[in-house]
Design an enzyme around this catalytic site. Structure first.
Site, mmCIF file in Angstrom:
data_model
loop_
_atom_site.group_PDB
_atom_site.id
_atom_site.type_symbol
_atom_site.label_atom_id
_atom_site.label_comp_id
_atom_site.label_asym_id
_atom_site.label_seq_id
_atom_site.Cartn_x
_atom_site.Cartn_y
_atom_site.Cartn_z
ATOM 1 N N ASN A 9 -6.495 -0.088 0.397
ATOM 2 C CA ASN A 9 -5.387 -0.766 -0.275
ATOM 3 C C ASN A 9 -4.129 0.043 0.008
ATOM 4 O OD1 ASN A 9 -3.541 -1.896 -1.987
ATOM 5 N ND2 ASN A 9 -4.612 -1.326 -3.888
ATOM 6 N N LYS A 11 -1.101 -0.552 -0.711
ATOM 7 C CA LYS A 11 -0.064 -0.658 -1.744
ATOM 8 C C LYS A 11 1.306 -0.863 -1.083
ATOM 9 C CE LYS A 11 -3.134 1.926 -4.738
ATOM 10 N NZ LYS A 11 -3.343 2.864 -5.806
ATOM 11 N N GLY A 173 -4.819 7.667 -7.927
ATOM 12 C CA GLY A 173 -3.631 8.396 -7.479
ATOM 13 C C GLY A 173 -3.403 9.690 -8.230
HETATM 14 P P1 13P Z 1 -6.157 6.257 -4.797
HETATM 15 O O1 13P Z 1 -7.278 6.313 -3.770
HETATM 16 O O2 13P Z 1 -4.831 6.649 -4.230
HETATM 17 O O3 13P Z 1 -6.510 6.962 -6.051
HETATM 18 O O4 13P Z 1 -5.992 4.702 -5.189
HETATM 19 C C1 13P Z 1 -7.109 3.961 -5.511
HETATM 20 C C2 13P Z 1 -6.702 2.542 -5.618
HETATM 21 O O5 13P Z 1 -5.940 2.164 -6.496
HETATM 22 C C3 13P Z 1 -7.221 1.595 -4.620
HETATM 23 O O6 13P Z 1 -6.948 0.293 -4.988
#
Ligand code: 13P
Length: 250
Positions: A9, A11, A173
Site C-alpha cells: 500500500n 499510500k 507506521g
Molecule cells: P506500515 O507498514 O508503514 O506500518 O503500514 C502498514 C499499512 O498501513 C499498510 O496498509
C-alpha cells in the site's frame, strides 16, 4: 489451499516518475518462480501507468480506495467503473487511515464493499483495533464488530472476492509490530469468527494478511504463523529491496 499474498500500500507516496522507477525495479528484482501473489497499490493518478507497466508481469495493481456510488456529482471521487475501465480489479477498503482521517464508518465501508462486488472486484478489507482497545482488552470485540458490520452481511458466494487484512492501528507506521504470537492469536480468532458465520470452506479458504510495520527482518517470523497468509505493507513497500525481501520471506 489459501493464496499467499504480499501487497504494497503505497499510500500518498511516489509521483509518476517515481512510480515507474519503483515498478521497473520490482520487475527486475521480484522472483519469477514464486507462488506468492504480489499486489501494489499506487495512488489513483498513477494507476493507469502502473497497469501498463505490469501488464506482462505477475504484479497486480490495486486501488487504495473508491467511492460507493456508481457515478455522479461527487467532486474529487473515483468510481468502481473507472477503476475497472483501466484494468484495476482490486481495491483496498476500510483502511484505518480512511477510517480515522476521512471518517469512514463501518456502514460506509460496507456500502463500498457492496459496490465493489457488484463490479466483480477483489476487495482487500482492512480492519484492526486501536491501542486503547488493546489496553482495555477489547481488541477481539472491536475486530469482531468491524467484521460483522463491514462484511458479514455478504452472501457466502462473495467470499471468493474477499481478502482480509488485519492491521492493528498501533502498529501502523510506528515501527511497533504485533509480535508473531499476537498476530497469530488474532488471525486465528478472525478465522474462527468467519468459520462460525460462514462455515469451514470459507474460513479455510480466505487469505488473512497482517499489516503494521512489516519489514524484511521481521516478515519471516510473522509469515511462519499458520493463520498468517501474507502481508499488507506500507513503508517498506516504497523500497524495492525491502519489498522484495518481504516477498521472499513469505
Ligand atoms: P506500515 O507498514 O508503514 O506500518 O503500514 C502498514 C499499512 O498501513 C499498510 O496498509
Amino acid at each position: 489451499m489459501r493464496t499467499k499474498i504480499v501487497a504494497g500500500n503505497w499510500k500518498m507516496n511516489k509521483n509518476a516518475e517515481q512510480t515507474e522507477d519503483l515498478i521497473n525495479e520490482l520487475i527486475d528484482k521480484l522472483p519469477t518462480d514464486t507462488d506468492v501473489k504480489v499486489v501494489i497499490a499506487p495512488t489513483f493518478v498513477n494507476l493507469a501507468s502502473a497497469v501498463d507497466h505490469t501488464e506482462f508481469t505477475k504484479i497486480r495493481v490495486a486501488a487504495q480506495n473508491m467511492h460507493q456510488a456508481e457515478g455522479g456529482a461527487f467532486t474529487g471521487e473515483i468510481s468502481a467503473d473507472m477503476l475497472k475501465s483501466i484494468g484495476v480489479n482490486t481495491v483496498i477498503l476500510g483502511h484505518s487511515e480512511r477510517r480515522a482521517y476521512f471518517h469512514e464508518t463501518d456502514a460506509l465501508i460496507a456500502n463500498k464493499v457492496e459496490t465493489a462486488l457488484k463490479h466483480e472486484m477483489t476487495i482487500i478489507f482492512c480492519f484492526g483495533e486501536e491501542l486503547k482497545d488493546r489496553s482495555t482488552n477489547s481488541h477481539f470485540n472491536i475486530v469482531e464488530g468491524q467484521l460483522r458490520d463491514g462484511i458479514f452481511n455478504l452472501p457466502e458466494s462473495a467470499w471468493s472476492n474477499i481478502i482480509l487484512a488485519y492491521e492493528p492501528v498501533w502498529a501502523i507506521g510506528t515501527g511497533e509490530t504485533a509480535s508473531p504470537e499476537q498476530a497469530q492469536e488474532m488471525h486465528e480468532f478472525i478465522r474462527e469468527t468467519v468459520r462460525k458465520q460462514y462455515g469451514s470452506q470459507v474460513a479455510d479458504d480466505v487469505s488473512i494478511l497482517y499489516g503494521g510495520s512489516v519489514k524484511p527482518d521481521n516478515a519471516k517470523e510473522i509469515f511462519s504463523k499458520p493463520d498468517v497468509d501474507g502481508g499488507l505493507i506500507g513503508g517498506a513497500a516504497l523500497n524495492a529491496n525491502d519489498f522484495v525481501g518481504i516477498v521472499n520471506a513469505m
